[in-house]
Design a protein around this motif. Structure first.
Motif, PDB file in Angstrom:
ATOM      1  N   LEU A 109      -2.217  21.263   0.447  1.00  0.00           N
ATOM      2  CA  LEU A 109      -2.205  19.789   0.691  1.00  0.00           C
ATOM      3  C   LEU A 109      -0.914  19.204   1.492  1.00  0.00           C
ATOM      4  N   GLY A 110       0.043  20.039   1.604  1.00  0.00           N
ATOM      5  CA  GLY A 110       1.186  19.476   2.188  1.00  0.00           C
ATOM      6  C   GLY A 110       2.228  19.088   1.302  1.00  0.00           C
ATOM      7  N   GLN A 111       3.317  18.931   1.691  1.00  0.00           N
ATOM      8  CA  GLN A 111       4.522  18.528   0.950  1.00  0.00           C
ATOM      9  C   GLN A 111       4.340  17.144   0.415  1.00  0.00           C
ATOM     10  N   GLU A 112       3.659  16.115   1.179  1.00  0.00           N
ATOM     11  CA  GLU A 112       3.594  14.823   0.622  1.00  0.00           C
ATOM     12  C   GLU A 112       2.488  14.211  -0.367  1.00  0.00           C
ATOM     13  N   HIS A 113       1.605  15.563  -0.636  1.00  0.00           N
ATOM     14  CA  HIS A 113       0.650  14.996  -1.583  1.00  0.00           C
ATOM     15  C   HIS A 113       0.944  14.895  -2.928  1.00  0.00           C
ATOM     16  N   GLU A 144      13.035  13.922  -5.995  1.00  0.00           N
ATOM     17  CA  GLU A 144      12.046  14.265  -5.041  1.00  0.00           C
ATOM     18  C   GLU A 144      10.587  13.789  -5.382  1.00  0.00           C
ATOM     19  N   CYS A 145      10.419  14.184  -6.453  1.00  0.00           N
ATOM     20  CA  CYS A 145       8.852  14.096  -6.990  1.00  0.00           C
ATOM     21  C   CYS A 145       8.692  12.525  -7.122  1.00  0.00           C
ATOM     22  N   ILE A 146       9.525  11.804  -7.510  1.00  0.00           N
ATOM     23  CA  ILE A 146       9.416  10.277  -7.613  1.00  0.00           C
ATOM     24  C   ILE A 146       9.418   9.662  -6.419  1.00  0.00           C
ATOM     25  N   ALA A 147      10.215  10.175  -5.507  1.00  0.00           N
ATOM     26  CA  ALA A 147      10.013   9.655  -4.233  1.00  0.00           C
ATOM     27  C   ALA A 147       8.966   9.845  -3.379  1.00  0.00           C
ATOM     28  N   THR A 148       8.423  10.876  -3.606  1.00  0.00           N
ATOM     29  CA  THR A 148       7.021  11.401  -2.874  1.00  0.00           C
ATOM     30  C   THR A 148       5.869  10.654  -3.424  1.00  0.00           C
ATOM     31  N   MET A 149       5.969  10.420  -4.838  1.00  0.00           N
ATOM     32  CA  MET A 149       4.810   9.779  -5.614  1.00  0.00           C
ATOM     33  C   MET A 149       4.762   8.427  -5.180  1.00  0.00           C
ATOM     34  N   THR A 150       6.123   8.005  -5.216  1.00  0.00           N
ATOM     35  CA  THR A 150       6.301   6.436  -4.713  1.00  0.00           C
ATOM     36  C   THR A 150       5.737   6.099  -3.391  1.00  0.00           C
ATOM     37  N   ALA A 151       5.888   6.790  -2.428  1.00  0.00           N
ATOM     38  CA  ALA A 151       5.593   6.991  -1.066  1.00  0.00           C
ATOM     39  C   ALA A 151       3.952   6.853  -0.866  1.00  0.00           C
ATOM     40  N   ALA A 152       3.428   7.932  -1.833  1.00  0.00           N
ATOM     41  CA  ALA A 152       1.852   8.230  -1.677  1.00  0.00           C
ATOM     42  C   ALA A 152       1.012   7.292  -2.588  1.00  0.00           C
ATOM     43  N   LEU A 153       1.776   6.786  -3.703  1.00  0.00           N
ATOM     44  CA  LEU A 153       0.712   6.193  -4.700  1.00  0.00           C
ATOM     45  C   LEU A 153       1.315   4.733  -5.092  1.00  0.00           C
ATOM     46  N   GLY A 154       2.248   4.363  -4.584  1.00  0.00           N
ATOM     47  CA  GLY A 154       2.825   2.787  -4.923  1.00  0.00           C
ATOM     48  C   GLY A 154       3.764   2.891  -6.033  1.00  0.00           C
ATOM     49  N   GLU A 155       4.530   1.995  -6.082  1.00  0.00           N
ATOM     50  CA  GLU A 155       5.629   1.755  -7.394  1.00  0.00           C
ATOM     51  C   GLU A 155       4.694   1.801  -8.829  1.00  0.00           C
ATOM     52  N   GLY A 156       3.927   1.175  -8.590  1.00  0.00           N
ATOM     53  CA  GLY A 156       3.393   0.815 -10.292  1.00  0.00           C
ATOM     54  C   GLY A 156       2.576   2.058 -10.779  1.00  0.00           C
TER      55      GLY A 156
END
Length: 158
Positions: free
Chosen positions: A98-102, A131-143
């Motif tokens: 899926l890639g590192q950013e998924h 790193e998890c938080i940063a990636t998920m925030t970029a992918a899913l949004g802050e909320g």
């Protein structure tokens, strides 16, 4: 009971190595996990994993998903070394497929971070949680609720 009957039918009609059987083993394992019958959960996940690897190979999303689910059960049991091994395997497969950013890859990294903290390796664990938080925030949004979960996990380690 319904899953067990369905599995009997699938095994009798289609055979033991069909992915339909793996799907049922995976579903049954989830039920056993919810019932806290961790031995049966791990056994069923193990059957599903063997079938998925035989059918699809190691680098498949289903393989990663089952590895992650097995890690969760080991984590609940307090078997942190096995949990870490299966989270690492899930992370490796998710990253390749899926890639590192998924978000699934990020979640596996966050789960590894939780276990590393519990194993007394907080520097590594916190870095993975960040790193998890940063990636998920970029992918899913802050909320997104997953981000709140991992933020809570990180906060509990500070």
């Amino acid at each position: 009971e319904c899953y067990e009957r369905a599995l009997e039918i699938v095994l009798a009609v289609l055979g033991e190595q069909r992915t339909e059987a793996a799907d049922l083993f995976d579903s049954m394992a989830g039920v056993y996990d919810a019932q806290e019958d961790f031995g049966k959960a791990l056994e069923s996940f193990g059957h599903a994993l063997r079938i998925y690897v035989a059918a699809y190979g190691e680098l498949h999303r289903n393989t990663a998903s089952v590895c992650n689910n097995m890690a969760v059960v080991y984590h609940k049991q307090g078997n942190l070394s096995e949990a870490l091994a299966f989270y690492e395997r899930a992370f490796t497969v998710y990253a390749a497929v899926l890639g590192q950013e998924h978000p699934s890859t990020a979640s596996a990294k966050g789960n590894m971070g939780n276990v590393l903290c519990a194993l007394g390796r907080p520097a590594e664990g916190k870095a993975m949680l960040q790193e998890c938080i940063a990636t998920m925030t970029a992918a899913l949004g802050e909320g997104h609720p997953s981000i709140a979960f991992y933020r809570d996990q990180l906060q509990s380690e500070l």
